[in-house]
Design a protein around this motif. Structure first.
Motif, mmCIF file in Angstrom:
data_model
loop_
_atom_site.group_PDB
_atom_site.id
_atom_site.type_symbol
_atom_site.label_atom_id
_atom_site.label_comp_id
_atom_site.label_asym_id
_atom_site.label_seq_id
_atom_site.Cartn_x
_atom_site.Cartn_y
_atom_site.Cartn_z
ATOM 1 N N MET A 1 0.837 -1.198 0.000
ATOM 2 C CA MET A 1 0.000 0.000 0.000
ATOM 3 C C MET A 1 0.882 1.262 0.000
ATOM 4 O O MET A 1 1.886 1.341 0.667
ATOM 5 C CB MET A 1 -0.913 0.024 1.246
ATOM 6 C CG MET A 1 -2.026 -1.007 1.165
ATOM 7 S SD MET A 1 -3.168 -0.630 -0.189
ATOM 8 C CE MET A 1 -4.299 -2.024 -0.012
ATOM 9 N N VAL A 2 0.435 2.254 -0.748
ATOM 10 C CA VAL A 2 1.166 3.506 -0.861
ATOM 11 C C VAL A 2 0.310 4.612 -0.250
ATOM 12 O O VAL A 2 -0.895 4.643 -0.457
ATOM 13 C CB VAL A 2 1.427 3.842 -2.334
ATOM 14 C CG1 VAL A 2 2.284 5.090 -2.442
ATOM 15 C CG2 VAL A 2 2.078 2.665 -3.039
ATOM 16 N N GLY B 1 -0.505 -7.411 -11.451
ATOM 17 C CA GLY B 1 -1.250 -6.659 -10.440
ATOM 18 C C GLY B 1 -1.234 -5.161 -10.672
ATOM 19 O O GLY B 1 -1.367 -4.368 -9.741
ATOM 20 N N ILE B 2 -1.032 -4.755 -11.930
ATOM 21 C CA ILE B 2 -1.066 -3.322 -12.265
ATOM 22 C C ILE B 2 -2.531 -2.921 -12.521
ATOM 23 O O ILE B 2 -3.197 -3.530 -13.363
ATOM 24 C CB ILE B 2 -0.226 -3.024 -13.531
ATOM 25 C CG1 ILE B 2 1.227 -3.443 -13.318
ATOM 26 C CG2 ILE B 2 -0.343 -1.557 -13.942
ATOM 27 C CD1 ILE B 2 2.080 -3.429 -14.592
ATOM 28 N N ALA B 3 -3.015 -1.950 -11.804
ATOM 29 C CA ALA B 3 -4.379 -1.460 -12.041
ATOM 30 C C ALA B 3 -4.388 -0.564 -13.273
ATOM 31 O O ALA B 3 -3.379 0.091 -13.588
ATOM 32 C CB ALA B 3 -4.879 -0.683 -10.827
ATOM 33 N N VAL B 4 -5.503 -0.536 -13.989
ATOM 34 C CA VAL B 4 -5.633 0.280 -15.213
ATOM 35 C C VAL B 4 -6.929 1.087 -15.130
ATOM 36 O O VAL B 4 -7.971 0.556 -14.742
ATOM 37 C CB VAL B 4 -5.651 -0.607 -16.473
ATOM 38 C CG1 VAL B 4 -5.765 0.246 -17.737
ATOM 39 C CG2 VAL B 4 -4.394 -1.490 -16.554
ATOM 40 N N LYS C 1 -5.564 10.355 -7.173
ATOM 41 C CA LYS C 1 -5.850 10.613 -5.755
ATOM 42 C C LYS C 1 -6.485 9.395 -5.095
ATOM 43 O O LYS C 1 -6.153 9.032 -3.966
ATOM 44 C CB LYS C 1 -6.771 11.841 -5.616
ATOM 45 C CG LYS C 1 -6.038 13.153 -5.812
ATOM 46 C CD LYS C 1 -6.909 14.352 -5.408
ATOM 47 C CE LYS C 1 -6.059 15.616 -5.318
ATOM 48 N NZ LYS C 1 -6.887 16.819 -5.087
ATOM 49 N N ALA C 2 -7.445 8.797 -5.802
ATOM 50 C CA ALA C 2 -8.110 7.609 -5.255
ATOM 51 C C ALA C 2 -7.091 6.496 -5.032
ATOM 52 O O ALA C 2 -7.057 5.857 -3.971
ATOM 53 C CB ALA C 2 -9.206 7.141 -6.212
ATOM 54 N N PHE C 3 -6.225 6.271 -6.009
ATOM 55 C CA PHE C 3 -5.233 5.197 -5.920
ATOM 56 C C PHE C 3 -4.306 5.405 -4.720
ATOM 57 O O PHE C 3 -4.092 4.492 -3.914
ATOM 58 C CB PHE C 3 -4.421 5.127 -7.212
ATOM 59 C CG PHE C 3 -3.408 4.023 -7.208
ATOM 60 C CD1 PHE C 3 -3.796 2.706 -7.449
ATOM 61 C CD2 PHE C 3 -2.066 4.286 -6.970
ATOM 62 C CE1 PHE C 3 -2.868 1.675 -7.444
ATOM 63 C CE2 PHE C 3 -1.130 3.264 -6.955
ATOM 64 C CZ PHE C 3 -1.522 1.955 -7.196
ATOM 65 N N LEU D 1 -10.934 3.099 -7.495
ATOM 66 C CA LEU D 1 -10.642 3.914 -8.680
ATOM 67 C C LEU D 1 -11.956 4.416 -9.288
ATOM 68 O O LEU D 1 -13.002 3.778 -9.167
ATOM 69 C CB LEU D 1 -9.868 3.080 -9.699
ATOM 70 C CG LEU D 1 -8.468 2.660 -9.232
ATOM 71 C CD1 LEU D 1 -7.877 1.622 -10.186
ATOM 72 C CD2 LEU D 1 -7.557 3.881 -9.134
ATOM 73 N N ILE D 2 -11.877 5.584 -9.935
ATOM 74 C CA ILE D 2 -13.091 6.209 -10.488
ATOM 75 C C ILE D 2 -13.517 5.521 -11.787
ATOM 76 O O ILE D 2 -14.704 5.297 -12.018
ATOM 77 C CB ILE D 2 -12.856 7.715 -10.767
ATOM 78 C CG1 ILE D 2 -12.149 8.391 -9.591
ATOM 79 C CG2 ILE D 2 -14.161 8.405 -11.118
ATOM 80 C CD1 ILE D 2 -12.890 8.351 -8.282
ATOM 81 N N SER D 3 -12.563 5.227 -12.659
ATOM 82 C CA SER D 3 -12.902 4.639 -13.958
ATOM 83 C C SER D 3 -11.996 3.439 -14.260
ATOM 84 O O SER D 3 -11.205 3.464 -15.191
ATOM 85 C CB SER D 3 -12.781 5.698 -15.060
ATOM 86 O OG SER D 3 -11.473 6.264 -15.055
#
Lengths: 317, 317
Positions: A1-2, A91-94, A302-304, A310-312
């Motif tokens: 977590m970051v 595990g990279i979010a997109v 910001k969400a990440f 995530l928003i989208s």
């Protein structure tokens, strides 16, 4: 977590025409832009200065150079340039542009459709070249009201196009990966039947292995000599070589195209035709859309970094 | 009173481009066409072969040459070329195009609006002239969704335009000779306040002594530098000389014009501008509209000669 307090480095990798969002991002994060930073040879090598439109291919090889990458914030709706399977594995979010461009793209699709049917750019050329004075009345256009319009891809953009065309008296139907619940429009299970039963088809689906060249010669023959294609999705959705032949030979009636297989450019064979309207991949290009994508990019970041949803997000399955 | 059995002679007086309805009329009535009959010197003298668009002026002097005239079936919506007071005095009934063209004109108005805001003809020129390849991305367009649109003349055409623009998220208001009952749109009592409170004004009212040059310099200054004018009514509604200056000097933002003070032609000063879309008075020009007007013309003639109420009478008071 970051967490935000660790001041994570945000790598901005995109054509310099998107630098309108640099200030917004820099106010919130330490930003390393590949199009501004000359001290990042690897990153610079990733940027292709000759290409204004074609997106950098984010394949497994390129991603292997970015071992710390955790999030890809994509500023387009389409993600055909990203190896999503590799992102999932690592595990990279997109995220993508979500609905940031939907209104403008829907407006543009309707504008292209009326422009093709009523020959607006050809009429404009007719006046400017003084042919109106020399040769008299312009050719007849084609009536939009009452036309059967088939939409390929009834997502955010497709739904807004449908909603806009309803009061024109258009009869809307669609093809999509699956039939939508509680949608009043007729569903066709494949693009061939969609084309065969409509006067117009509008392409606004994602480009992927299933949809590449989904509009082929057979589909265009089904659409027929008075049929019109509007493409605000991706050039690769159409077999462009065959489409050029179909337009030149009158196999289909016309086309309004914002996207092409080779960009920038477009097929030269179409440059002399009055039954096509050509647009330089600018369906999203308004200040409103650019503001939307800047805000959405920031919100996703910001969400990440706040460990919020995530928003989208792009689904990776 | 005239009955069908007396085979009344129908005089057809119009430009030869409207000869698509000759056969239909000839099947039903003995027809004397000024554009075909060389044996009618008086009638031939009425026809102006040099004019494709400008309508023959049916003033008291010309009407005096037609002492038996009982009905004027006009194939346009506008009747500014007819001396209606003289028709009333002589008891000549007048019909116009009614709603025969309304859908096509409304479609065209929306098409011109999107074309101006999203610069569709200019974008099309950009691709065809290969500037996309040479110079990169095209200029940004202007978002339609959410724009405030003021309609001048909320009749059949204006109402269809409003209905079409609603799902684009446009905020509709109007000015008309009087406020309409049970209409949800905001009413402005004059064109100046309509222009001052909107991003776009669309002209689709009749041209008469009250509306000639109703869009003058003051109105355009109120509309402002981002404002757009769409004209599908008549060229004479705008002070065209001032409009040209306003477009060249950036007093207003753009215009989509299907009609002009001098037709065929249009103001040469606009031929080099990207913020205008020019159309050769063809908002009605589809086979659908031409079929509508042919059927309506026949229906009015049949009604008249059967002593039935006219289908699309023009009020003569």
């Amino acid at each position: 977590m970051v967490s935000m307090s660790e001041s994570p480095l945000v790598l901005v990798q995109r054509p310099p025409t998107f630098d309108f969002m640099d200030e917004l991002l820099s106010r919130n994060f330490p930003v390393l832009t590949t199009h501004h930073t000359s001290s990042a040879p690897l990153l610079n090598s990733l940027y292709q200065p000759s290409s204004h439109i074609a997106m950098l291919k984010l394949d497994a090889d390129l991603l292997s150079h970015l071992p710390s990458l955790q999030l890809l914030v994509c500023t387009s709706v389409g993600t055909e340039h990203i190896d999503l399977a590799e992102c999932k594995r690592r595990g990279i979010a997109v995220t993508n542009a979500g609905e940031a461009f939907s209104e403008d793209v829907a407006d543009c699709a309707v504008g292209l459709l009326i422009s093709v049917l009523r020959k607006i750019p050809a009429a404009d050329r007719y006046v400017r070249s003084e042919k109106w004075v020399k040769f008299g009345e312009f050719q007849l256009g084609i009536k939009l009201s009452g036309k059967r319009v088939g939409i390929l891809g009834l997502g955010s953009i497709g739904s807004l196009i449908a909603k806009r065309l309803e009061p024109f008296g258009c009869i809307i139907s669609y093809n999509s990966t699956s039939q939508k619940q509680s949608i009043p429009y007729l569903y066709y299970p494949d693009v061939l039947s969609l084309a065969a039963n409509n006067d117009v088809i509008i392409l606004c689906c994602a480009l992927n292995d299933q949809t590449r060249h989904i509009v082929n010669r057979e589909v265009m023959e089904s659409l027929g000599k008075n049929g019109v294609i509007i493409n605000v999705g991706r050039g690769g959705l159409i077999d462009e070589k065959e489409m050029v032949k179909c337009l030149v030979d009158g196999v289909i009636g016309g086309a309004g195209l914002d996207v092409f297989e080779k960009e920038p450019g477009g097929p030269e064979e179409l440059f002399g035709l009055d039954n096509v309207v050509l647009s330089p991949h600018c369906a999203i290009a308004t200040p409103g859309s650019l503001n939307n994508i800047a805000q959405l990019t920031l919100a996703n970041l910001k969400a990440f970094f706040s460990n919020q949803p995530l928003i989208s997000p792009v689904r990776l399955d």
